[in-house]
Design an enzyme around this catalytic site. Sequence first.
Site, PDB file in Angstrom:
ATOM      1  N   ASP A 134      14.930 -35.436 -10.986  1.00 60.61           N
ATOM      2  CA  ASP A 134      15.693 -36.253 -11.947  1.00 60.61           C
ATOM      3  C   ASP A 134      15.841 -37.697 -11.463  1.00 60.61           C
ATOM      4  O   ASP A 134      16.957 -38.209 -11.315  1.00 60.61           O
ATOM      5  CB  ASP A 134      17.087 -35.665 -12.188  1.00 60.61           C
ATOM      6  CG  ASP A 134      17.067 -34.219 -12.630  1.00 60.61           C
ATOM      7  OD1 ASP A 134      16.235 -33.870 -13.483  1.00 60.61           O
ATOM      8  OD2 ASP A 134      17.888 -33.429 -12.114  1.00 60.61           O
ATOM      9  N   GLU A 182      17.030 -31.947 -23.195  1.00 61.24           N
ATOM     10  CA  GLU A 182      17.992 -32.509 -22.250  1.00 61.24           C
ATOM     11  C   GLU A 182      17.422 -33.773 -21.614  1.00 61.24           C
ATOM     12  O   GLU A 182      16.341 -34.243 -21.973  1.00 61.24           O
ATOM     13  CB  GLU A 182      18.373 -31.493 -21.183  1.00 61.24           C
ATOM     14  CG  GLU A 182      17.226 -31.023 -20.321  1.00 61.24           C
ATOM     15  CD  GLU A 182      17.637 -29.888 -19.389  1.00 61.24           C
ATOM     16  OE1 GLU A 182      18.798 -29.448 -19.450  1.00 61.24           O
ATOM     17  OE2 GLU A 182      16.792 -29.457 -18.598  1.00 61.24           O
TER      18      GLU A 182
END
Length: 309
Positions: A29, A196
Site C-alpha cells: 500500500d 477499496e
Amino acid sequence: MLAFLPNAAQAEASYPDPLPITGQQIIHDPTVLHLKSGGYVAYSTGGIIGARTSKDLRQWDDAGNAFATPPSWWYEYNDTGDPWAPDISYRDGRYWLYYAVSSWGTNHSAIGVATSPSGLPGTWTDHGKAFTSETTDTWNAIDPAIVRADGRLWMAFGSYWTGIRMVELDPGTGKAIPSATVAHLATRPDAPYAVEGPYIVRHGRYYYLFASYDACCAGVNSTYKIRVGRSTKVTGPYEDSTGKPLLEGGGDLLLAGHGRYIGTGGESVFRAKGGDWLAYHYYDGEDNGTPKLGLNRLSWTRNGWPVVL
C-alpha cells in the site's frame, strides 16, 4: 500525449513491467511524494507506518518508521497498534500523513492524521482521529486518500462495506467536518463489494478515481487489479470510458497482474520528473509472493484517460 483508447481490453502480455528498482523493495500500500528538500519518501502498511527514501526512484533505502512508538489510541482498534494504507500530501507549509487503524473483517475502524515540517520519518506529530466508522455504519474508515477541489479539502476512503466513500475535511484541523455528508463513489453489484484503496487526482477538467478491485493480501493467490473512472465533480458521479457508473460496478481496467507481477493494487499517484507516476504493490511470483514496490509512468490519451507506461 497518446491517442489510443484506455486499456480496458488490453492483453495480459501487453501490460508494462514496473520500473526496475534496487535496495529495499518490500512494501505494501505505498504512498510516495517528492519532498521539497529533494528526493522521495514512500510510506506503507507495515511497521509503525514503514518508510523508504530514494534520491532517484530507483534505489530505495529503508528509513525506519513514521513513528517511534504507536500512538496509544491505536490500540482501541487492534491489539498490536498496527496501521494500514497511509497517504502523504503537502499543503499549507506542512506535510500531512493520513492512515487507518482497524483489524481484519470489521468496520470498527479509524483514520488518523499527523503533520510534519519535513515529511521524513521520525518528525511526525500525531493529531488523533480524523474520521471513524463503527459496526452500525455502512462504510469502513480505512484506506484514506486526500484531494483538494474548488478550494475545499476531501478524503476518499473505504473498502468492501459498500465500497468507496468520501467526506469533506476541515482544512485547518485536517479532520472530518462534524456531521458532514458521506458521499458514495464506487461499489460492486454483489457482496463483498470488493472495491477499496481509492486515490483521486485531477487531470484537465476531470477528477479521476483509481481503486483496487478484487482480492488483496493473499500472496500469489491475490487478484488485485487497478481500475479507474472519472467525473467533472470530485464527489461524483464517476463513470468509465463506456459511460458505466462506478456505483454500478464500472471502471476501466488500468493494470492487472502479469507474469511475476501478481495482484497489482494498493495504488497512489504522484508527480515526479515532470509527469505523473503510479505507485502500487505487487506480489512477486518469483519470490514466494513477497509484496514489492511497483512504479510506472502514467500517460494520458487524447480522450483524457490514463495509460500505464
